[in-house]
Scaffold this motif. Structure first.
Motif, short mmCIF file in Angstrom:
data_model
loop_
_atom_site.label_atom_id
_atom_site.label_comp_id
_atom_site.label_asym_id
_atom_site.label_seq_id
_atom_site.Cartn_x
_atom_site.Cartn_y
_atom_site.Cartn_z
N HIS A 47 6.65 16.79 -3.90
CA HIS A 47 8.05 17.24 -3.73
C HIS A 47 8.55 18.08 -4.91
O HIS A 47 9.75 18.14 -5.16
N HIS B 79 4.59 2.53 2.13
CA HIS B 79 4.44 3.72 1.30
C HIS B 79 3.29 3.55 0.32
O HIS B 79 3.13 2.49 -0.25
N HIS C 203 7.33 11.69 -5.86
CA HIS C 203 6.39 10.75 -5.22
C HIS C 203 5.16 10.75 -6.10
O HIS C 203 4.46 11.76 -6.21
N HIS D 277 13.25 13.61 -5.66
CA HIS D 277 12.49 12.48 -6.20
C HIS D 277 11.06 12.91 -6.47
O HIS D 277 10.59 13.91 -5.92
N ASP E 133 8.14 6.10 -5.39
CA ASP E 133 9.17 7.14 -5.33
C ASP E 133 10.17 6.90 -6.45
O ASP E 133 10.71 5.80 -6.59
#
Ligand SMILES: [Zn+2]
Length: 286
Positions: free
Chosen positions: A217, A96, A252, A250, A100
């Protein structure tokens, strides 16, 4: 199946589905340790604390969301070099490129503020996508959301056109003649899978080499800024959600050193020394 997952989500504690999906994604198999902060650990200061501190006393990043790690949110660290473990040695999201920061559905519904991590100018904003997506990371092709905004995009990326969880724009300054020559127009399209997304550009000379920060998000309709807006570190820019390719609520949070090199703000050791975070010492408030 939907009922079963709802049971898991609400079965005590915060954000269980998010944790479950991380585990399902393979972290457990690679040697999972507790992501809770260790006693005495130092954390990035909040926006509230930042605004009450001396102006101009830092050029590093502030904590970009209104939550306390280990208290009401959890951190999943980036793995920029994609070696299978978080660069700073903690539990990470494998491969990633962002951090997060997971919160509960209750916190999302109540409204959890997202802040600009440093002074800057808003580059891109995407809003309007459904924000309760849970499809990402589920095994066996399970889908909890039928909403198109939570599902795979269709067709080739097009600037200004969104499909599924994908939003796309022109690469702008980054799309130079060499890139066009190498890849044609495809190289000039920049897509994000975060549904509702903000990208802020910073003066890297004033922010410890940070060229841009990205926030994914976000809660539908919560975005307070527009491209071209000047923002200050700690300024509320949106609220956290679960839009896009997401497993649960969450933020990011991604950090770039240029167009486009993701960097790990936690390096080298998940702590304040040498990292890109501005920290306080919880023990003595200094
Ligand atoms: Zn992420």
């Amino acid at each position: 199946m939907k009922i079963n997952f709802h049971f898991i989500r609400y079965a005590g504690g915060r954000n269980n589905l998010f944790l479950l999906l991380i585990l399902l994604s393979g972290v457990l198999a690679l040697g999972c340790v507790s992501q809770q902060p260790q006693p005495g650990r130092e954390w990035p200061i909040s926006a509230e604390e930042y605004s009450s501190s001396a102006a101009g006393s830092t050029e590093k990043l502030i904590w970009p969301i209104d939550c306390k790690p280990g208290v009401n949110c959890d951190i999943f660290y980036p793995d920029i070099d994609k070696d299978g473990k978080a660069n700073c040695g903690q539990v990470g999201s494998i491969g990633h490129e962002g951090t997060d920061i997971g919160i509960s559905w209750g916190m999302m519904e109540k409204g959890t503020d997202v802040y600009a991590a440093a002074d800057g100018v808003v580059k891109w904003v995407f809003d309007g996508k459904y924000d309760r997506c849970e499809n990402f990371g589920l095994p066996f092709g399970i889908k909890l959301n039928d909403n198109p905004d939570c599902n795979d995009p269709a067709g080739p990326p097009q600037p200004g056109a969104s499909s599924g969880y994908r939003v796309c724009t022109e690469r702008g300054d980054y799309c130079n003649a060499a890139l066009k020559t190498a890849g044609g127009n495809a190289n000039c399209v920049w897509c994000f899978y975060g549904g509702n997304v903000i990208v802020i550009l910073h003066d890297a000379n004033k922010t410890s080499g940070v060229f841009a920060t990205r926030y994914d998000h976000l809660k539908n309709g919560s975005i307070l800024v527009r491209p071209g807006d000047k923002v200050k570190a700690g300024q509320k820019i949106a609220e956290a959600g679960s839009a896009g390719r997401s497993s649960g609520p969450h933020l990011h949070f991604e950090v770039w050193s240029d167009w486009y090199t993701p960097i790990d703000p936690w390096a080298p050791s998940c702590g304040p020394t040498g990292s890109l975070w501005r920290y306080k010492n919880p023990a003595n408030q200094t």
